[in-house]
Every structure is written in C-alpha cells, then in structure tokens.
Design an enzyme around this catalytic site. Structure first.
Site, PDB file in Angstrom:
ATOM      1  N   ALA A   1       7.122  25.741  32.098  1.00 19.06           N
ATOM      2  CA  ALA A   1       7.876  26.219  30.931  1.00 19.06           C
ATOM      3  C   ALA A   1       7.582  25.409  29.676  1.00 19.06           C
ATOM      4  CB  ALA A   1       9.375  26.178  31.226  1.00 19.06           C
ATOM      5  N   TYR A   2       6.924  24.253  29.818  1.00 20.89           N
ATOM      6  CA  TYR A   2       6.567  23.455  28.648  1.00 20.89           C
ATOM      7  C   TYR A   2       5.337  24.072  28.001  1.00 20.89           C
ATOM      8  CZ  TYR A   2       9.739  20.100  30.894  1.00 20.89           C
ATOM      9  OH  TYR A   2      10.817  19.498  31.489  1.00 20.89           O
ATOM     10  N   ASN A   3       5.615  25.128  27.244  1.00 22.96           N
ATOM     11  CA  ASN A   3       4.600  25.898  26.520  1.00 22.96           C
ATOM     12  C   ASN A   3       3.606  26.568  27.460  1.00 22.96           C
ATOM     13  OD1 ASN A   3       3.296  27.112  24.413  1.00 22.96           O
ATOM     14  ND2 ASN A   3       2.288  25.262  23.658  1.00 22.96           N
TER      15      ASN A   3
END
Length: 316
Positions: A56-58
């Site tokens: 989910a971190y980009n």
C-alpha cells in the site's frame, strides 16, 4: 544497536525497525531514489536488521526500493522483512481494503516479486476488511505459510476481539500498533497482545516527527501529507499539549549533554517491556544513524518514571 527476541517467532530483531512508508513517495517523501537507497544501506551499517514495508506504500514502490537495496548489498538472508496485505492503494489517492483469499494471494505474489525474494519473514494484515470473514483472510495466509512463501503471520490495527476471532484460523505471532509518547490509547491492548506471545512492533514511534522537536509552531502541510489526516497531535488542542511535553524533554536533553529528543522518545518506547521494536521512518543516511544511536544508551528506571510523569502532566 540492541536486539530482542521477537515474541514467539524466535527471530532476533533490532530494537529499531526501519519503516519505508515514506520511501513509497506518497504522503511523506520526495527524495530521489539514490538518497533512499543510501538510507537503506546506512540502516544495515547501523546494525538494523528489521525492515517494515507494505504494497500500500504507493502501489509497491516502497517494496521495490527495499528489494533493490537488499539485493544490491547481498544481505537478504541476514535481515527480517515485514510486509503487509489486505490494503490496496489505487489511483494514487485511495486505499481499499481487500481481505479476500484471491486478494491476499495476489498481494503476496506481487510482494515477493517487488522484494526480490522467495519468502517473506512476516506478513501482516494491514487493516481488517469488514467485508471479508477473517476465516477467509487468515485461511489463505495459513496456506501461504504452509507453502513456505511466508514464515510468520501478524496483524496491524486490529482490536482484541478481531485478533481473537482471526486467530482461530491462523496463529497470530505479531502485532503492529501505533504507540508513542503522544499516542498511548492502545497500551492495554498492546500489553494483552504481548502477553499472548506476540512480537510487538510499534509504528508512529516518533509521532510522525513531532517528538523530534522539529515542529514548535502549527504547520500547514500539503494536502497529500499524511500528517494532515493520520496524526491528531499536529492539530489543536493536542499540539499545544505536546509542546508542554517537548519543553520537559528539552530540559532532559540539556541535562544529558544535548542528546536529541528523538533518541529520548525512542528509548522510552523501546524500553517498555511489552515492546519488541520501534518502527522509525528515515530517508537520509544522517537521520538513520542519529536515530539508531538511541540504542547505544538506555534510560534509567528513574528517568523512565520521570518521563511517564511528564507525559501524564502534559497530555493527561
């Protein structure tokens, strides 16, 4: 660097975990790739052996950054990687929870590719998905564990009731909650999880940076900055209360040859007997070393008690 056994996993981990949320490049950090890579190399040099990331971190950008650094250094088997599943970053702006079996397996396969590895040491369910039964989510993680694609399973941002229910389908070996001098809301839950034998890895250990002392006046952050939505202490009335705590920490620093406030905050967190490791985000070599230096010294029992009293007096 100091090390602890990470709960019932038996893994020996550094008391500082390098967090990579910012390295995804959305909401925190706009440093060039070479600066991020150098920060990861500095972490290894500082004795850090635990790295936390998430798809989910980009949309996997942080995982890819971490995977490249570990491969280039040839240290994959010397470190512990924690990544996550069940939370999807879409359209560059929106997070969507997906705890479905298909979603969990897809994210695991993508993480293995991004991280350039054939196994993940610790897979955490990032956030519970209310639309998917825990039996389905945890059942798929159990299968992935049996296949050797992940070694240990944990959760983040779960309640006790959710952990108890999810644990019926797959043993939960780790818990990742927000915890710091300015966020103690879940301390009872963390103590409970630790008592069950879970390894505890705290995020927001520096309160999004406010415990470094860098923010002494209310700051307007960019609309995309995570401090606008995730950390309530950057807004009033919490902000002014935190300033009172920082003044107490300033005095403590002055009495200890100017030790950085961040090191005080990290030791306070790491020295709690129910905490295994503190996640700290840093994108520059200098900051990594400065934060890691916190674990070259320790607070005394009297100092821990004095800081607890200062927190209670300032924040209530």
């Amino acid at each position: 660097m100091r090390y602890k056994i990470f709960g019932k996993t038996g893994m020996k981990v550094s008391e500082m975990t390098l967090g990579t949320w910012g390295m995804g490049g959305v909401g925190w950090d706009d440093n060039p790739e070479e600066v991020r890579q150098d920060a990861l190399k500095a972490a290894i040099e500082a004795g850090i052996n635990f790295f936390d990331t998430a798809p989910a971190y980009n949309a996997g950008a942080a995982e890819r950054c971490l995977g490249k650094a570990l491969e280039d250094m040839g240290v994959r088997k010397d470190v512990v990687i924690s990544t996550k599943c069940g939370n999807v970053f879409v359209n560059g702006t929106t997070y969507r929870r997906d705890g479905s079996a298909a979603g969990i397996r897809r994210q695991c396969e993508e993480s293995l590719k991004n991280l350039r590895t054939d196994y993940i040491d610790l897979m955490l369910v990032h956030w519970p998905d209310p639309a998917t039964p825990f039996e389905e989510t945890m059942g798929e993680l159990s299968k992935l564990k049996q296949e050797g694609k992940i070694l240990h399973v944990g959760v983040s941002n779960f309640s006790q009731e959710q952990m108890e229910e999810a644990g019926k389908s797959c043993e939960i070996e780790a818990f990742q909650p927000q915890y710091s001098m300015v966020h103690r809301d879940d301390e009872a839950l963390i103590r409970w999880a630790s008592a069950q034998g879970m390894g505890i890895m705290t995020y927001g250990s520096l309160g999004g940076g406010i415990l470094t002392g860098a923010f002494r006046e209310l700051t307007e952050f960019a609309a995309s900055d995570s401090r606008n939505r995730f950390y309530k202490h950057f807004q009033e009335p919490m902000f002014s209360k935190v300033q009172l705590l920082l003044k107490e920490m300033d005095q403590f620093s002055a009495d200890h040859d100017g030790v950085p406030l961040a090191q005080i905050a990290l030791n306070w967190c790491a020295q709690k007997d129910f905490v295994s490791t503190c996640i700290v985000g840093a994108q520059h070599r200098k900051k990594v070393f400065q934060n890691a230096a916190a674990f070259d010294w320790s607070l005394t029992a009297d100092e821990m008690a004095a800081l607890d009293a200062a927190i209670d007096a300032a924040l209530g």
